[in-house]
Motif scaffolding. Structure first.
Motif, PDB file in Angstrom:
ATOM      1  N   ALA A  48       0.825  -1.207   0.000  1.00  0.00           N
ATOM      2  CA  ALA A  48       0.000   0.000   0.000  1.00  0.00           C
ATOM      3  C   ALA A  48       0.866   1.266   0.000  1.00  0.00           C
ATOM      4  O   ALA A  48       0.603   2.209  -0.757  1.00  0.00           O
ATOM      5  N   THR A  51       2.630   1.704  -3.415  1.00  0.00           N
ATOM      6  CA  THR A  51       1.667   2.133  -4.435  1.00  0.00           C
ATOM      7  C   THR A  51       1.336   3.611  -4.260  1.00  0.00           C
ATOM      8  O   THR A  51       1.315   4.382  -5.225  1.00  0.00           O
ATOM      9  N   ASN A  69      -6.108   5.753 -14.335  1.00  0.00           N
ATOM     10  CA  ASN A  69      -6.550   5.301 -13.000  1.00  0.00           C
ATOM     11  C   ASN A  69      -5.600   5.697 -11.872  1.00  0.00           C
ATOM     12  O   ASN A  69      -5.721   5.183 -10.763  1.00  0.00           O
ATOM     13  N   GLU A  72      -7.229   7.039  -8.569  1.00  0.00           N
ATOM     14  CA  GLU A  72      -7.965   5.974  -7.873  1.00  0.00           C
ATOM     15  C   GLU A  72      -6.998   4.996  -7.205  1.00  0.00           C
ATOM     16  O   GLU A  72      -7.242   4.531  -6.089  1.00  0.00           O
ATOM     17  N   GLN A  73      -5.891   4.691  -7.871  1.00  0.00           N
ATOM     18  CA  GLN A  73      -4.892   3.793  -7.276  1.00  0.00           C
ATOM     19  C   GLN A  73      -4.285   4.413  -6.023  1.00  0.00           C
ATOM     20  O   GLN A  73      -4.101   3.725  -5.008  1.00  0.00           O
ATOM     21  N   ARG A  75      -5.667   6.780  -4.101  1.00  0.00           N
ATOM     22  CA  ARG A  75      -6.739   6.835  -3.102  1.00  0.00           C
ATOM     23  C   ARG A  75      -6.930   5.481  -2.422  1.00  0.00           C
ATOM     24  O   ARG A  75      -7.039   5.390  -1.198  1.00  0.00           O
ATOM     25  N   SER A  76      -6.984   4.440  -3.232  1.00  0.00           N
ATOM     26  CA  SER A  76      -7.158   3.086  -2.698  1.00  0.00           C
ATOM     27  C   SER A  76      -5.991   2.693  -1.790  1.00  0.00           C
ATOM     28  O   SER A  76      -6.185   2.109  -0.721  1.00  0.00           O
ATOM     29  N   ALA A  77      -4.782   3.018  -2.210  1.00  0.00           N
ATOM     30  CA  ALA A  77      -3.604   2.690  -1.406  1.00  0.00           C
ATOM     31  C   ALA A  77      -3.620   3.439  -0.073  1.00  0.00           C
ATOM     32  O   ALA A  77      -3.289   2.874   0.975  1.00  0.00           O
ATOM     33  N   ASN A  79      -6.244   4.430   1.557  1.00  0.00           N
ATOM     34  CA  ASN A  79      -7.259   3.765   2.386  1.00  0.00           C
ATOM     35  C   ASN A  79      -6.719   2.465   2.976  1.00  0.00           C
ATOM     36  O   ASN A  79      -6.980   2.152   4.143  1.00  0.00           O
ATOM     37  N   ARG A  80      -5.978   1.702   2.168  1.00  0.00           N
ATOM     38  CA  ARG A  80      -5.401   0.443   2.671  1.00  0.00           C
ATOM     39  C   ARG A  80      -4.378   0.705   3.771  1.00  0.00           C
ATOM     40  O   ARG A  80      -4.271  -0.073   4.714  1.00  0.00           O
ATOM     41  N   LYS A 113       1.599   8.881   4.308  1.00  0.00           N
ATOM     42  CA  LYS A 113       0.241   9.267   3.931  1.00  0.00           C
ATOM     43  C   LYS A 113       0.014  10.744   4.221  1.00  0.00           C
ATOM     44  O   LYS A 113      -0.523  11.485   3.388  1.00  0.00           O
ATOM     45  N   GLN A 130      -7.770  13.452  -1.222  1.00  0.00           N
ATOM     46  CA  GLN A 130      -8.356  12.107  -1.072  1.00  0.00           C
ATOM     47  C   GLN A 130      -9.819  12.243  -1.213  1.00  0.00           C
ATOM     48  O   GLN A 130     -10.626  11.712  -1.674  1.00  0.00           O
TER      49      GLN A 130
END
Length: 130
Positions: A48, A51, A69, A72-73, A75-77, A79-80, A113, A130
Protein backbone atom coordinates in the motif's frame (compact mmCIF):
# COMPACT_ATOMS: atom_id res chain seq x y z
CA UNK A 1 -3.63 -20.87 1.48
CA UNK A 2 -1.40 -19.70 4.35
CA UNK A 3 -3.99 -20.93 6.85
CA UNK A 4 -3.94 -24.40 5.26
CA UNK A 5 -0.15 -24.40 5.39
CA UNK A 6 -0.21 -23.41 9.06
CA UNK A 7 -2.83 -26.06 9.86
CA UNK A 8 -0.74 -28.74 8.16
CA UNK A 9 2.31 -27.66 10.15
CA UNK A 10 0.36 -27.72 13.42
CA UNK A 11 -1.01 -31.20 12.74
CA UNK A 12 2.54 -32.41 12.16
CA UNK A 13 3.57 -30.90 15.51
CA UNK A 14 0.49 -32.04 17.47
CA UNK A 15 1.73 -34.41 20.17
CA UNK A 16 0.02 -37.74 20.63
CA UNK A 17 0.30 -37.54 24.42
CA UNK A 18 -2.17 -35.41 26.38
CA UNK A 19 -2.09 -32.43 28.74
CA UNK A 20 1.16 -30.45 29.11
CA UNK A 21 2.50 -31.30 25.66
CA UNK A 22 -0.79 -30.28 24.03
CA UNK A 23 -0.89 -27.02 25.97
CA UNK A 24 2.64 -26.28 24.77
CA UNK A 25 1.55 -27.06 21.21
CA UNK A 26 -1.46 -24.74 21.47
CA UNK A 27 0.81 -21.97 22.78
CA UNK A 28 3.19 -22.52 19.88
CA UNK A 29 0.24 -22.47 17.48
CA UNK A 30 -0.76 -19.03 18.76
CA UNK A 31 2.78 -17.75 18.35
CA UNK A 32 2.98 -19.18 14.85
CA UNK A 33 -0.37 -17.64 13.90
CA UNK A 34 0.74 -14.19 15.12
CA UNK A 35 4.02 -14.55 13.20
CA UNK A 36 2.15 -15.34 9.97
CA UNK A 37 -0.33 -12.54 10.63
CA UNK A 38 2.43 -9.96 11.25
CA UNK A 39 4.17 -11.09 8.07
CA UNK A 40 0.98 -10.79 6.00
CA UNK A 41 0.16 -7.36 7.45
CA UNK A 42 3.71 -6.13 6.80
CA UNK A 43 3.51 -7.24 3.17
CA UNK A 44 0.11 -5.55 2.78
CA UNK A 45 1.42 -2.36 4.36
CA UNK A 46 4.54 -2.24 2.17
CA UNK A 47 2.40 -2.79 -0.95
CA UNK A 48 0.00 0.00 0.00
CA UNK A 49 2.76 2.46 0.90
CA UNK A 50 4.78 1.79 -2.25
CA UNK A 51 1.67 2.13 -4.43
CA UNK A 52 0.75 5.43 -2.76
CA UNK A 53 4.31 6.80 -2.77
CA UNK A 54 5.29 5.98 -6.33
CA UNK A 55 1.83 6.90 -7.60
CA UNK A 56 2.15 10.24 -5.84
CA UNK A 57 5.54 10.86 -7.42
CA UNK A 58 3.94 10.51 -10.85
CA UNK A 59 0.96 12.62 -9.76
CA UNK A 60 3.26 15.39 -8.46
CA UNK A 61 5.05 15.69 -11.82
CA UNK A 62 1.93 17.20 -13.34
CA UNK A 63 -1.18 16.45 -15.35
CA UNK A 64 0.68 15.42 -18.48
CA UNK A 65 2.26 12.50 -16.57
CA UNK A 66 -0.93 11.18 -15.00
CA UNK A 67 -2.56 8.10 -16.46
CA UNK A 68 -6.22 7.14 -16.34
CA UNK A 69 -6.55 5.30 -13.00
CA UNK A 70 -3.65 6.91 -11.15
CA UNK A 71 -5.72 8.95 -8.70
CA UNK A 72 -7.96 5.97 -7.87
CA UNK A 73 -4.89 3.79 -7.28
CA UNK A 74 -3.41 6.37 -4.91
CA UNK A 75 -6.74 6.83 -3.10
CA UNK A 76 -7.16 3.09 -2.70
CA UNK A 77 -3.60 2.69 -1.41
CA UNK A 78 -4.10 5.49 1.15
CA UNK A 79 -7.26 3.76 2.39
CA UNK A 80 -5.40 0.44 2.67
CA UNK A 81 -2.70 2.16 4.74
CA UNK A 82 -5.39 3.15 7.25
CA UNK A 83 -6.95 -0.33 7.30
CA UNK A 84 -3.68 -2.18 7.75
CA UNK A 85 -2.23 0.18 10.36
CA UNK A 86 -5.46 -0.05 12.37
CA UNK A 87 -5.25 -3.84 12.27
CA UNK A 88 -1.57 -3.76 13.25
CA UNK A 89 -2.26 -1.50 16.22
CA UNK A 90 -5.14 -3.75 17.31
CA UNK A 91 -3.15 -6.98 17.33
CA UNK A 92 -2.80 -8.56 20.74
CA UNK A 93 0.41 -9.93 22.20
CA UNK A 94 4.02 -8.99 22.15
CA UNK A 95 6.17 -9.05 19.06
CA UNK A 96 9.92 -9.47 18.70
CA UNK A 97 12.10 -6.41 18.27
CA UNK A 98 14.96 -6.74 15.86
CA UNK A 99 16.42 -4.59 13.16
CA UNK A 100 12.93 -3.14 12.60
CA UNK A 101 10.20 -2.32 15.06
CA UNK A 102 7.00 -3.66 13.53
CA UNK A 103 4.69 -0.95 14.86
CA UNK A 104 7.10 1.80 13.83
CA UNK A 105 6.53 0.63 10.26
CA UNK A 106 2.87 1.55 10.80
CA UNK A 107 3.88 5.01 12.07
CA UNK A 108 6.16 5.50 9.06
CA UNK A 109 3.35 4.49 6.70
CA UNK A 110 1.04 7.05 8.29
CA UNK A 111 3.71 9.74 7.99
CA UNK A 112 4.01 9.02 4.24
CA UNK A 113 0.24 9.27 3.93
CA UNK A 114 0.27 12.59 5.77
CA UNK A 115 2.97 14.02 3.49
CA UNK A 116 1.05 12.92 0.40
CA UNK A 117 -2.10 14.64 1.65
CA UNK A 118 -0.57 17.81 3.12
CA UNK A 119 2.27 18.46 0.70
CA UNK A 120 5.74 17.01 0.45
CA UNK A 121 8.60 19.49 0.33
CA UNK A 122 10.66 17.28 -2.02
CA UNK A 123 7.79 17.21 -4.51
CA UNK A 124 7.05 20.94 -4.68
CA UNK A 125 4.50 20.73 -1.86
CA UNK A 126 1.93 19.21 -4.21
CA UNK A 127 -1.07 17.95 -2.23
CA UNK A 128 -3.15 14.97 -3.17
CA UNK A 129 -6.86 15.29 -2.44
CA UNK A 130 -8.36 12.11 -1.07
Amino acid sequence: ESFAMMLHLLLDLWPQNPSAARIACITQAGLLYRLFKRTALTAQLYEAVSTAYFGFRIYAKGKSYRYENLEEQIRSALNRIDLVTDEMKGMQGEYPLGQWDWLKDAETALSYKNKILTGWKEYNNVKFTQ
